[in-house]
Design an enzyme around this catalytic site. Structure first.
Site, PDB file in Angstrom:
ATOM      1  N   LYS A   1       0.836  -1.198   0.000  1.00 37.24           N
ATOM      2  CA  LYS A   1       0.000   0.000   0.000  1.00 37.24           C
ATOM      3  C   LYS A   1       0.874   1.252   0.000  1.00 37.24           C
ATOM      4  CE  LYS A   1      -3.819   1.904   2.793  1.00 37.24           C
ATOM      5  NZ  LYS A   1      -4.679   1.602   3.966  1.00 37.24           N
TER       6      LYS A   1
ATOM      7  N   SER B   1      -9.225   2.530   3.147  1.00 35.62           N
ATOM      8  CA  SER B   1      -8.212   3.190   2.358  1.00 35.62           C
ATOM      9  C   SER B   1      -7.313   2.242   1.573  1.00 35.62           C
ATOM     10  CB  SER B   1      -7.342   4.069   3.261  1.00 35.62           C
ATOM     11  OG  SER B   1      -6.671   3.285   4.235  1.00 35.62           O
TER      12      SER B   1
ATOM     13  N   SER C   1     -10.028  -0.016   7.096  1.00 35.24           N
ATOM     14  CA  SER C   1      -9.442   0.191   5.766  1.00 35.24           C
ATOM     15  C   SER C   1      -9.028  -1.078   5.043  1.00 35.24           C
ATOM     16  CB  SER C   1      -8.238   1.130   5.868  1.00 35.24           C
ATOM     17  OG  SER C   1      -8.658   2.425   6.200  1.00 35.24           O
TER      18      SER C   1
END
Length: 486
Positions: free
Chosen positions: A82, A157, A181
């Protein structure tokens, strides 16, 4: 032979060990899919083709040199990271135009562990600015879209990670979860999303633990693959504020998924799996955030499945009072100020980031400390209420997947934050308590609707074993989004 992206991580690793697939072949396959499909999905911000192929060649040499038993568990398996997290020498944007050209000076410690496990780091996945939103729209890449419906957001996210795995642009992905997330994109994209226990994965070497909301974890297509990635990243370091309870010596999380260390093992020879006591609630902890009928129906369906498997399912009251959301909002705004932005660059930030940072900078130390105090009081009460249950079942989200751009369509950050809160009222509980939680794609109507199980603190073994039992009873691995064969 089956296309490489059809194979699970476990299957790919087995083929590598048998020298039936080469790490270079696997990596080239995923790089080709990324090149063809990423523009439609917004899964990757940065693709590290040259570095990935160099790592794959090194893994291939090791496969040819070493015995299968000596190979690391993820040897030659591509794993994206990520874009909130550091991979040494690779672009690291935090999802912000202000940092579009930033390069990470070193690896996160969990990234170093992935390297040691043999993973090929293939690129950086898309994330909203500073990871502060439940949808993945930013000013450095196209929005991350659900492979099941390209008009819908992949969540956030870790939206890029979810899109990548669900569309076959990665076999598994690392995500992080500070308010849902990992579980939000897992629900939207039809994946397994596992938020580990607080302290299970270190934030070293440079990120602070703060009050322990956020942790690294896996997004995967199967429970076994999620547990395998967790095995690779589950490390602690001296100085960590919240070390999680250790597993028994020589036992892996993966063992609980495949049954060799079954946390649901019978109490005596001839008995079935251990009967668990599972609490459940579907009433939203947030006022004016009703659970949509389709979501409630999915939750009821999973409740019935648990009962069919022999578990006791008990309705419980919502463990969090409504005012907890206000205290969480205070802490979330304070966290937004952690990212250093020069005054002249503030206007380059997205409206939500600017609003959160302005709100956070306006807090006094006393207000922040009072919010964390009130959260801990709420956590103590909630965990006391849930402690008598082996797991707690909730919807993952209160609503069906949202259209791309719908959260921020009018440019009003206050309204955007309120929409996000109504979309995700269930997810923050596990971040506040630090308990492990897993979202599973057990219901489809017609797209995926995730359902979440929370375990006791340090209770990943029971949670993983229960998730594997549910997966066996109602398999989802054969489901493929329309873009899968594009």
């Amino acid at each position: 032979m089956t296309d490489i992206h059809e194979l699970t991580v476990s299957e790919q690793a087995l083929h590598v060990r048998k020298r039936e697939l080469s790490p270079v072949e696997i990596t080239r396959h995923y790089l080709s899919r990324i090149e063809r499909l990423n523009d439609r999905l917004g899964a990757y911000v940065t693709v590290t083709e040259e570095d990935a192929l160099a790592q794959a060649r090194s893994a291939e040499q090791r496969v040819l040199r070493d015995t299968p038993e000596d190979l690391p568990p993820l040897c030659g398996i591509p794993v994206p990271i990520k874009d909130l997290d550091m991979v040494a020498g690779v672009r690291w944007t935090w999802g912000s135009a202000v940092y579009a050209e930033q390069v990470a000076p070193l690896d996160e410690d969990f990234v170093a562990e992935l390297r040691a496990a043999g993973a090929v780091l293939i690129g950086k996945t898309n994330t909203p600015e500073f990871g502060m939103a439940c949808h993945t729209d930013n000013d450095v890449a196209p929005p991350a879209r659900s492979p099941w419906d390209l008009t819908r957001s992949a969540g956030g996210s870790s939206g890029g990670a979810g899109a990548a795995v669900a569309a076959g642009l990665a076999p598994v992905a690392q995500g992080s979860d500070g308010a849902g997330s990992i579980r939000i994109p897992a629900s939207v994209c039809g994946l397994v999303g596992l938020k580990p226990t607080r302290g299970r994965v270190t934030a070293a070497p440079v990120r602070p633990d703060l009050i322990g909301l956020s942790t690294t974890g896996p997004l995967a297509r199967t429970v076994t693959d999620a547990a395998t990635l967790l095995d690779a990243v589950a490390i602690t370091r001296p100085g960590d504020y919240f070390p999680a309870p250790a597993l028994p010596s020589g036992v892996r999380f993966r063992d609980y998924a495949v049954g060799t260390a079954d946390a649901l093992a019978p109490g005596a020879v001839g008995e079935g799996p251990r009967r668990l006591r599972i609490g459940r609630f579907a009433e939203s902890p947030v006022p004016d955030a009703p659970t949509q009928p389709e979501v409630r129906a999915a939750y009821d369906s999973v409740s019935h499945l648990l009962e069919e498997l022999g578990h006791e399912v008990v309705d419980i009251e919502v463990p969090l009072a409504p005012e907890v959301q206000n205290h969480f909002g205070t802490v979330w705004a304070a966290m937004a100020t952690r990212y250093p932005v020069q005054p002249e660059d503030e206007q380059r930030l997205r409206p939500l980031s600017r609003w959160l940072r302005e709100r956070g900078r306006g807090l006094s130390a006393t207000e922040y400390l009072d919010a964390t105090h009130q959260l801990q009081l709420a956590i103590r009460a909630a965990m006391t209420r849930m402690d008598e249950y082996d797991a707690v079942l909730t919807p993952t989200l209160a609503q069906l997947p949202a259209e791309v751009g719908s959260f921020s369509a009018d440019g009003d950050p206050v309204a955007e934050f309120e929409r996000m809160t109504r979309f995700t009222p269930f997810t923050v509980l596990a971040n506040l308590t630090g308990q492990p939680a897993i979202s599973l794609p057990l219901v489809w109507n017609p797209g995926p609707i995730g359902t979440t199980l929370m375990g006791r603190f340090g209770g990943e073994p029971t949670l993983i074993a229960l998730a594997a039992q549910l997966e066996q009873a109602r398999p989802w691995h054969g489901r493929r989004p329309p873009i899968w064969n594009a």
